[in-house]
Every structure is written in C-alpha cells, then in structure tokens.
Design a protein around this motif. Structure first.
Motif, PDB file in Angstrom:
ATOM      1  N   LEU A 113      16.450 127.169  80.534  1.00  0.00           N
ATOM      2  CA  LEU A 113      17.827 126.830  80.895  1.00  0.00           C
ATOM      3  C   LEU A 113      18.808 127.391  79.865  1.00  0.00           C
ATOM      4  N   PRO A 114      19.850 128.084  80.314  1.00  0.00           N
ATOM      5  CA  PRO A 114      20.781 128.717  79.380  1.00  0.00           C
ATOM      6  C   PRO A 114      21.658 127.709  78.660  1.00  0.00           C
ATOM      7  N   ALA A 115      22.114 128.123  77.471  1.00  0.00           N
ATOM      8  CA  ALA A 115      23.032 127.266  76.720  1.00  0.00           C
ATOM      9  C   ALA A 115      24.444 127.379  77.267  1.00  0.00           C
ATOM     10  N   THR A 116      24.840 128.601  77.618  1.00  0.00           N
ATOM     11  CA  THR A 116      26.212 128.812  78.094  1.00  0.00           C
ATOM     12  C   THR A 116      26.204 129.664  79.359  1.00  0.00           C
ATOM     13  N   GLU A 117      26.129 130.975  79.200  1.00  0.00           N
ATOM     14  CA  GLU A 117      26.233 131.868  80.353  1.00  0.00           C
ATOM     15  C   GLU A 117      24.983 131.785  81.229  1.00  0.00           C
ATOM     16  N   GLY A 118      25.113 132.305  82.466  1.00  0.00           N
ATOM     17  CA  GLY A 118      23.993 132.323  83.383  1.00  0.00           C
ATOM     18  C   GLY A 118      22.864 133.215  82.890  1.00  0.00           C
ATOM     19  N   ARG A 119      21.714 133.121  83.551  1.00  0.00           N
ATOM     20  CA  ARG A 119      20.530 133.855  83.126  1.00  0.00           C
ATOM     21  C   ARG A 119      20.509 135.284  83.691  1.00  0.00           C
ATOM     22  N   THR A 120      20.041 136.205  82.900  1.00  0.00           N
ATOM     23  CA  THR A 120      19.850 137.568  83.370  1.00  0.00           C
ATOM     24  C   THR A 120      18.846 137.593  84.513  1.00  0.00           C
ATOM     25  N   ALA A 121      17.816 136.751  84.449  1.00  0.00           N
ATOM     26  CA  ALA A 121      16.793 136.711  85.496  1.00  0.00           C
ATOM     27  C   ALA A 121      17.392 136.389  86.855  1.00  0.00           C
ATOM     28  N   ASP A 122      18.358 135.480  86.898  1.00  0.00           N
ATOM     29  CA  ASP A 122      18.989 135.120  88.162  1.00  0.00           C
ATOM     30  C   ASP A 122      19.815 136.280  88.702  1.00  0.00           C
ATOM     31  N   ARG A 123      20.531 136.962  87.811  1.00  0.00           N
ATOM     32  CA  ARG A 123      21.313 138.128  88.239  1.00  0.00           C
ATOM     33  C   ARG A 123      20.390 139.229  88.753  1.00  0.00           C
ATOM     34  N   ASP A 124      19.276 139.453  88.059  1.00  0.00           N
ATOM     35  CA  ASP A 124      18.310 140.457  88.508  1.00  0.00           C
ATOM     36  C   ASP A 124      17.727 140.088  89.869  1.00  0.00           C
ATOM     37  N   ALA A 125      17.432 138.797  90.058  1.00  0.00           N
ATOM     38  CA  ALA A 125      16.858 138.342  91.328  1.00  0.00           C
ATOM     39  C   ALA A 125      17.840 138.554  92.472  1.00  0.00           C
ATOM     40  N   ARG A 126      19.109 138.221  92.248  1.00  0.00           N
ATOM     41  CA  ARG A 126      20.114 138.428  93.301  1.00  0.00           C
ATOM     42  C   ARG A 126      20.255 139.909  93.627  1.00  0.00           C
ATOM     43  N   HIS A 127      20.155 140.747  92.598  1.00  0.00           N
ATOM     44  CA  HIS A 127      20.236 142.184  92.840  1.00  0.00           C
ATOM     45  C   HIS A 127      19.065 142.655  93.702  1.00  0.00           C
ATOM     46  N   CYS A 128      17.867 142.153  93.435  1.00  0.00           N
ATOM     47  CA  CYS A 128      16.687 142.510  94.243  1.00  0.00           C
ATOM     48  C   CYS A 128      16.862 142.100  95.699  1.00  0.00           C
ATOM     49  N   LEU A 129      17.572 140.995  95.910  1.00  0.00           N
ATOM     50  CA  LEU A 129      17.673 140.411  97.249  1.00  0.00           C
ATOM     51  C   LEU A 129      18.985 140.752  97.956  1.00  0.00           C
ATOM     52  N   LYS A 130      19.754 141.676  97.413  1.00  0.00           N
ATOM     53  CA  LYS A 130      21.075 141.932  97.990  1.00  0.00           C
ATOM     54  C   LYS A 130      21.002 142.626  99.346  1.00  0.00           C
ATOM     55  N   GLY A 131      19.862 143.244  99.666  1.00  0.00           N
ATOM     56  CA  GLY A 131      19.663 143.795 100.992  1.00  0.00           C
ATOM     57  C   GLY A 131      20.406 145.085 101.255  1.00  0.00           C
ATOM     58  N   PRO A 132      20.695 145.386 102.537  1.00  0.00           N
ATOM     59  CA  PRO A 132      20.635 144.455 103.674  1.00  0.00           C
ATOM     60  C   PRO A 132      19.215 144.315 104.232  1.00  0.00           C
ATOM     61  N   PRO A 133      18.954 143.136 104.861  1.00  0.00           N
ATOM     62  CA  PRO A 133      19.805 141.936 104.884  1.00  0.00           C
ATOM     63  C   PRO A 133      19.781 141.242 103.532  1.00  0.00           C
ATOM     64  N   SER A 134      20.807 140.498 103.231  1.00  0.00           N
ATOM     65  CA  SER A 134      20.911 139.857 101.930  1.00  0.00           C
ATOM     66  C   SER A 134      20.248 138.482 101.931  1.00  0.00           C
ATOM     67  N   ARG A 135      19.431 138.235 100.921  1.00  0.00           N
ATOM     68  CA  ARG A 135      18.835 136.919 100.675  1.00  0.00           C
ATOM     69  C   ARG A 135      19.268 136.419  99.295  1.00  0.00           C
ATOM     70  N   SER A 136      20.298 137.039  98.726  1.00  0.00           N
ATOM     71  CA  SER A 136      20.711 136.699  97.364  1.00  0.00           C
ATOM     72  C   SER A 136      21.209 135.267  97.233  1.00  0.00           C
ATOM     73  N   SER A 137      21.711 134.691  98.326  1.00  0.00           N
ATOM     74  CA  SER A 137      22.217 133.312  98.264  1.00  0.00           C
ATOM     75  C   SER A 137      21.096 132.303  98.053  1.00  0.00           C
ATOM     76  N   SER A 138      19.850 132.729  98.210  1.00  0.00           N
ATOM     77  CA  SER A 138      18.726 131.807  98.002  1.00  0.00           C
ATOM     78  C   SER A 138      18.473 131.547  96.522  1.00  0.00           C
ATOM     79  N   VAL A 139      19.100 132.338  95.636  1.00  0.00           N
ATOM     80  CA  VAL A 139      18.952 132.145  94.198  1.00  0.00           C
ATOM     81  C   VAL A 139      20.090 131.259  93.707  1.00  0.00           C
ATOM     82  N   PHE A 140      19.800 129.983  93.461  1.00  0.00           N
ATOM     83  CA  PHE A 140      20.823 129.053  92.998  1.00  0.00           C
ATOM     84  C   PHE A 140      21.139 129.314  91.526  1.00  0.00           C
ATOM     85  N   PRO A 141      22.380 129.068  91.116  1.00  0.00           N
ATOM     86  CA  PRO A 141      22.698 129.178  89.682  1.00  0.00           C
ATOM     87  C   PRO A 141      21.876 128.168  88.877  1.00  0.00           C
TER      88      PRO A 141
END
Length: 236
Positions: free
Chosen positions: A44-72
């Motif tokens: 769990l991050p201390a302040t800013e979001g995790r790089t892993a989550d940003r990378d995961a959303r990038h992998c899932l951006k599609g189309p079709p997009s599944r990036s919304s499945s990665v919660f902050p």
C-alpha cells in the motif's frame, strides 16, 4: 484457492474455499504448495498511487478497455480506519484524494492478508511464495489483449473458460461441479453466491502462480515497496 500442478497442461487438483486468508495460508503451508497468488492489493502506497496499478490499466486499455477493473489502491494510512468516513479523511490527508466504497470494502481482506504473511513471504526463495495478481491482467497476458466481454456475461465466461482450458484441460468439469459458500458483498450485509466467473478468476490466479514458479511471470510495478516492506507489484 485453486490448486494445480506446475507443468503446463496439468490438471486442476482441487478448488478449496476458506473463510479467511489466514485459513487459506495455513492450508497452503500444510499442503506444501510452491506459490500462492492473491487478487487483493497488498503493498500500500504512502502517498501517490502505485506504478503497478498504472501499468495494469495500461495493459487493459484495449480496445476493448478493461482498465476500470483496476481499483485505486488505498494509502497505507487509511487501512485501519473503522468507518468509511474516517478512511476518506485519512486518504485525503495522505493523497489529496478520497476512496470509493468498493475500495473500502476490500479493507478487511487487505488486513487479513497483511496479518497472515510478512514481507519475506514474497521473496522468490519463500515456500510458499506469495504474489499479488489481478485476474484481468492475467487473462490479458494469456490472450495478448483484454477480454472482449465483461466476466458477468455468458460470453465473457465462455471466452475466459476457453483460454484457461488450454492450460487446464479438466477445468470445465471442476468449475461446474465446485460447491461454493456464500459471501458478504462489499461488506454491506448483502449475501451473494459467487458464480462461475469467480472460479475462473481463481484459476487465472493459479495460471500466474504456475508462471511465477517457472520464472516466466511478468512483474508490473518494478521494485517498489510500501513503508512496511510489502512489494507493490502485480504479476501476470
């Protein structure tokens, strides 16, 4: 938990349902498993979001997009909040942003995992070794693209099942015959019965666990660790 062999194409051995991660971890240790993958944010991050989550959303951006499945992922400072309102205040104080109720509903499960295992359980030499996963990222790694349909639709179940059967030939029989207990949805007192899509998510996590053991898994998030030493990675 889905238990499967290490060799690609080996069968699903069993599907085990436990009431807590602590119980699941005890079962994994007793059974001598090599790896346990968890679909819960652990580091769990201390302040800013995790790089892993940003990378995961990038992998899932599609189309079709599944990036919304990665919660902050919530900040570490908020994880022990006893109410949603307190969690919101603590998160805003650390990050300048609030958290959703969906994210807050994960807090007991996050605490469950972090209480059951220490950071050294994530070391490649640990047996069992623990790793964080996200099923949609695992499915994306299998197909080299995001899934076409949401997993709550029959078409989404069908495409995920077809992918997994390439590695687990007995999966359809196991999944359809698995008896699963109810659960408390989002911690709001509403009881739901997990369906076939939940079993498929667990098998996708087992697919990544197998790749982890083989040294073939892809790590999102680099070498980041949270203030308590837990890695902030997603594996696929």
């Amino acid at each position: 938990m889905v238990v499967a062999g290490v060799v690609p194409g080996s069968r699903v051995e069993e599907v085990v349902v436990k009431g807590s991660f602590a119980d699941l971890w005890a079962h994994a240790c007793k059974a001598g498993l090599l790896a346990v993958t968890v679909d819960i944010p652990i580091g769990l991050p201390a302040t800013e979001g995790r790089t892993a989550d940003r990378d995961a959303r990038h992998c899932l951006k599609g189309p079709p997009s599944r990036s919304s499945s990665v919660f902050p992922t919530p900040p570490l400072s908020s994880i022990n909040a006893s109410t949603y309102e307190d969690a919101q205040k603590l998160a805003r104080r650390s990050t300048g942003k609030g958290i959703s109720r969906q994210t807050y509903a994960l807090f007991p499960k996050i605490r469950d995992v972090r209480c059951a295992v220490q950071p050294d359980a994530f070391d490649p030499r640990s047996r069992p070794r623990v790793a964080e996963v996200h099923p949609e990222v695992s499915f994306q790694a299998m197909a080299c693209q995001p899934m076409c349909f949401h997993k709550r639709f029959q078409a989404g179940v069908a495409e995920r099942l077809a992918l997994l059967e390439c590695d687990f030939p007995n999966l359809a029989d196991v999944a359809l015959r698995t008896r699963i207990t109810g659960r408390d949805a989002a911690g709001l007192g509403e009881t739901l019965t997990p369906g076939l899509d939940d079993v498929l998510d667990a098998v996708a996590a087992a697919w990544t666990a197998r790749r982890l053991i083989q040294g073939r898994a892809k790590r999102l998030g680099g070498s980041e660790r949270d203030p308590d030493g837990y890695p902030m990675n997603i594996w696929a």
